[in-house]
Scaffold this active site. Structure first.
Site, PDB file in Angstrom:
ATOM      1  N   GLY A  99       1.076  -1.399   0.083  1.00 32.58           N
ATOM      2  CA  GLY A  99       0.187  -0.218   0.118  1.00 32.58           C
ATOM      3  C   GLY A  99       0.818   1.110   0.285  1.00 32.58           C
ATOM      4  N   ARG A 102       4.323   5.662   2.112  1.00 28.30           N
ATOM      5  CA  ARG A 102       4.728   7.001   2.313  1.00 28.30           C
ATOM      6  C   ARG A 102       3.960   8.002   0.951  1.00 28.30           C
ATOM      7  NH1 ARG A 102      10.686   6.787   1.297  1.00 28.30           N
ATOM      8  NH2 ARG A 102      10.975   5.616  -0.534  1.00 28.30           N
ATOM      9  N   ASP A 134       8.324   5.748   8.397  1.00 28.41           N
ATOM     10  CA  ASP A 134       8.309   6.733   9.328  1.00 28.41           C
ATOM     11  C   ASP A 134       6.918   7.912   8.034  1.00 28.41           C
ATOM     12  OD1 ASP A 134       9.660   7.479   6.840  1.00 28.41           O
ATOM     13  OD2 ASP A 134      11.226   8.121   8.707  1.00 28.41           O
ATOM     14  N   GLY A 135       6.867   7.184   6.759  1.00 24.83           N
ATOM     15  CA  GLY A 135       5.672   8.294   5.824  1.00 24.83           C
ATOM     16  C   GLY A 135       7.128   9.035   5.111  1.00 24.83           C
ATOM     17  N   ARG A 192       4.083  14.348  -6.962  1.00 21.89           N
ATOM     18  CA  ARG A 192       3.991  12.726  -8.274  1.00 21.89           C
ATOM     19  C   ARG A 192       2.712  13.464  -9.278  1.00 21.89           C
ATOM     20  NH1 ARG A 192       6.552   7.209  -6.559  1.00 21.89           N
ATOM     21  NH2 ARG A 192       4.689   7.076  -5.634  1.00 21.89           N
ATOM     22  N   ARG A 199      -1.326  -0.018 -10.031  1.00 24.62           N
ATOM     23  CA  ARG A 199      -0.199  -1.406  -9.965  1.00 24.62           C
ATOM     24  C   ARG A 199      -0.915  -1.943 -10.112  1.00 24.62           C
ATOM     25  NH1 ARG A 199       4.022   1.749  -6.321  1.00 24.62           N
ATOM     26  NH2 ARG A 199       3.016   4.268  -6.268  1.00 24.62           N
ATOM     27  N   ASP A 272       4.239  -4.213  -7.054  1.00 29.18           N
ATOM     28  CA  ASP A 272       3.737  -2.852  -6.591  1.00 29.18           C
ATOM     29  C   ASP A 272       4.939  -1.836  -6.917  1.00 29.18           C
ATOM     30  OD1 ASP A 272       5.795  -4.814  -4.646  1.00 29.18           O
ATOM     31  OD2 ASP A 272       6.007  -2.738  -4.200  1.00 29.18           O
ATOM     32  N   ASN A 273       5.486  -2.173  -8.262  1.00 23.76           N
ATOM     33  CA  ASN A 273       6.328  -0.926  -8.661  1.00 23.76           C
ATOM     34  C   ASN A 273       6.183  -0.949 -10.327  1.00 23.76           C
ATOM     35  OD1 ASN A 273       7.438  -0.354  -6.474  1.00 23.76           O
ATOM     36  ND2 ASN A 273       8.996  -1.350  -6.341  1.00 23.76           N
TER      37      ASN A 273
HETATM   38  P1  AMP Z   1       8.714   0.528  -2.539  1.00 26.59           P
HETATM   39  O1  AMP Z   1       9.698  -1.297  -2.698  1.00 26.59           O
HETATM   40  O2  AMP Z   1      10.833   1.240  -2.894  1.00 26.59           O
HETATM   41  O3  AMP Z   1       8.757   0.985  -4.015  1.00 26.59           O
HETATM   42  O4  AMP Z   1       8.310   0.096  -1.623  1.00 26.59           O
HETATM   43  C1  AMP Z   1       7.915  -1.085  -1.048  1.00 26.59           C
HETATM   44  C2  AMP Z   1       6.549  -0.462   0.434  1.00 26.59           C
HETATM   45  O5  AMP Z   1       6.794   0.416   1.475  1.00 26.59           O
HETATM   46  C3  AMP Z   1       5.422   0.490  -0.149  1.00 26.59           C
HETATM   47  O6  AMP Z   1       4.506   0.122   0.148  1.00 26.59           O
HETATM   48  C4  AMP Z   1       5.556   1.356   0.346  1.00 26.59           C
HETATM   49  O7  AMP Z   1       4.853   2.853   0.461  1.00 26.59           O
HETATM   50  C5  AMP Z   1       6.804   1.140   1.680  1.00 26.59           C
HETATM   51  N1  AMP Z   1       7.682   1.872   1.888  1.00 26.59           N
HETATM   52  C6  AMP Z   1       8.836   2.323   1.559  1.00 26.59           C
HETATM   53  N2  AMP Z   1       9.441   3.391   2.378  1.00 26.59           N
HETATM   54  C7  AMP Z   1       8.765   3.987   3.659  1.00 26.59           C
HETATM   55  C8  AMP Z   1       8.736   5.049   4.642  1.00 26.59           C
HETATM   56  N3  AMP Z   1       9.786   5.640   4.570  1.00 26.59           N
HETATM   57  N4  AMP Z   1       7.768   4.796   5.269  1.00 26.59           N
HETATM   58  C9  AMP Z   1       6.431   3.728   4.964  1.00 26.59           C
HETATM   59  N5  AMP Z   1       6.261   2.847   3.499  1.00 26.59           N
HETATM   60  C10 AMP Z   1       7.434   2.991   3.369  1.00 26.59           C
HETATM   61 MG    MG Z   2       7.097   1.109  -4.953  1.00 26.72          MG
END
Ligand code: AMP
Ligand code: MG
Length: 520
Positions: A99, A102, A134-135, A192, A199, A272-273
């Protein structure tokens, strides 16, 4: 000023709770969540093209009301803030609920021309999907996302866009090297912009939970909103879904060919990306190929398996599409055979797109002569020595002899040992060019077309890192300079010649230039 029409929120059921704490969210696709205010927002960069696309003037963008909204400190009239639920396969394994951890959506704008865009703040504080994180986002990764989104767009690669880069004034703790030494870094927020941030993982999560009604609504909405031609076809609903899936496969294939032709490595191709619109999405530990090396990955987390290395991207996209297909197969009127037939469109579309791309890069329609396959020989040469991909193809546009390519080798010794082979290769290509273009006019037109297919400027890893180092020292001007140059990547820009330089030796091993962690 921005007009909002938040259709997504109206269409789908939301989470009953608006509390910000981390949780599993069932039976809903979004949760209301408010951005967490920051202490001293400062707009340090913006894309004027994106502002224009949305219908915001430069002065409005810089106004305190808009900057507050871009920092998550206030909302503009019509804005509604929410985060969405999705799942995903990470590094080949189902990871369950992820989900927008952040990312916080601000709603959907309708531009003066009627085009609709979602606005999304990345790094604006925790959401129900933040898990234990931390978002927030740090300045270095935000500069990288901001610049690369725009650079990709100007290269002609489908991507989410970036409107703004705001420094928050707050510090964020990150352990960049995952070595137990966290540091406080400046925080930032990128706004953005995309028609949709949906996704593959959005479809997968509902399938995994057996929430078929939600999956169905989401699929129907996606087709009706973003694939109108398929929506209007007179076919049975299950067939329509397969036809749409085939379109997603083709768009994704075209995106992969684009990444491969410019030398972009995403670095974290988890499902998810992967954008349902075939856009490049989620710029994390991405990188650009300097020397052409199919095994290279910028992502330290992937250094062992190299699952997401440069040369593997087309195959991984296909694997990811198969996971999307698995999710769609849970719908009762969707035939797995028809899904498989749609997935087969991927390989065909990728083959066609990459052939087109390399034909444009080499400036010939055919590259097999009596001696064999010129492209195979080129890739073999790339495997023998470090040869800069961008510089090689750019030099090839105007080259009248093989010597013109010598500067694109990273080592003079390698050039000396391979020059005879390069000369042979060049002579064969030249013969093919003459066969295809007997007249001088046609050859001049070929050069002009090649210059439009082979960029001079790409956002090399070390360039972004230099802008980051300067920003950490309080100088944001390099961000603007890079953005300015990346606006016209296919043009000669003599005043910015240094930005076209090959990777300097110091950048080979420097963090941020050679490898990046996911810490961002
Ligand atoms: P990513 O592969 O970097 O696109 O992230 C994978 C998942 O981790 C996604 O659900 C992001 O929203 C979550 N995520 C990554 N960094 C943070 C963060 N600093 N705080 C909260 N959620 C994060
Ligand atoms: Mg991602």
């Amino acid at each position: 000023m921005l007009q909002f029409d938040n259709r997504f929120l109206r269409t789908f059921p939301g989470d009953a709770s608006a509390a910000p704490h981390s949780r599993q969210v069932h039976g809903a696709i979004w949760s209301h969540v408010k951005p967490t205010p920051v202490s001293a927002p400062q707009l340090i960069a913006y894309s004027i093209e994106v502002a224009q696309m949305l219908g915001i003037s430069e002065s409005a963008l810089q106004s305190s009301a808009v900057v507050s909204a871009l920092a998550g400190n206030a909302t503009l009239p019509g804005m509604e803030t929410y985060a969405t639920v999705y799942g995903g396969h990470q590094f080949g394994n189902w990871a369950g609920q992820l989900g927008d951890g952040r990312a916080i959506l601000l709603g959907e704008t309708v531009s003066p021309s009627g085009a609709r865009f979602e606005l999304q703040l990345k790094g604006a504080g925790p959401t129900p999907y933040s898990r234990r994180a931390d978002g927030r986002a740090v300045l270095r990764s935000s500069i990288r996302e901001f610049l690369c989104s725009e650079a990709m767009h100007h290269l002609g690669v489908p991507t989410t866009r970036a409107l703004s880069l705001v420094l928050t004034g707050d510090r964020v703790e990150r352990d960049m090297f995952y070595d137990g030494n966290p540091e406080l870094e400046p925080g930032a927020i990128v706004c953005r912009v995309a028609p949709s941030f949906l996704r593959f993982g959005h479809y997968e999560i509902f399938a995994s939970r057996g929430e078929s009604a939600l999956l169905r609504t989401l699929v129907d909405y996606t087709i009706a909103t973003y694939y109108p031609a398929i929506n209007n076809a007179y076919i049975a609903p299950g067939e329509r879904i397969c036809a749409w899936y085939g379109e997603v496969c083709e768009r994704t294939a075209e995106l992969m060919a684009d990444w491969m032709r410019v030398g972009f490595v995403h670095g974290v191709m988890n499902t998810d990306n992967m954008s349902i619109l075939g856009l490049t999405i989620d710029y994390g530990p991405y990188g650009w190929i300097d020397n052409f090396d199919p095994g290279w990955t910028p992502n330290t987390t992937d250094a062992q398996g190299r699952r997401y290395a440069f040369g593997r991207q087309p195959g991984i996209a296909q694997w990811n599409l198969a996971r999307l297909g698995d999710a769609l197969a849970t719908l009762e009127d969707v035939s797995t055979d028809a899904l498989a037939a749609s997935l087969a469109r991927y390989e065909h579309a990728y083959g066609a797109a990459i052939t087109r791309a390399y034909s444009a890069k080499l400036g010939v329609s055919h590259w097999v002569d009596d001696e064999g396959d010129l492209l195979d020989e080129l890739f073999a040469l790339f495997g023998e020595a470090e040869i800069d991909m961008t510089l090689f193809f750019r030099a090839l546009c105007r080259a009248t002899n093989a010597e013109a390519l010598s500067e694109t080798f990273y080592s003079p010794e390698a050039w000396r040992s391979l020059s005879a082979r390069v000369q042979r290769w060049f002579a064969r290509l030249d013969a093919q060019v003459l066969r295809e273009n007997p007249s001088a006019e046609a050859r001049a037109a070929r050069v002009a077309a090649m210059l439009r297919a082979n960029p001079k400027y790409v956002l090399r890893n070390y360039l972004a890192q230099q802008a980051i180092d300067a920003a950490h020292a309080g100088d944001f001007t390099q961000i603007d300079r890079l953005l300015e140059v990346m606006r016209r990547p296919y043009d000669e820009q003599p005043e910015h010649e240094s930005i076209a330089a090959k990777r300097p030796e110091w950048a080979r091993v420097k963090a941020g230039c050679s490898m990046l962690s996911c810490s961002s």
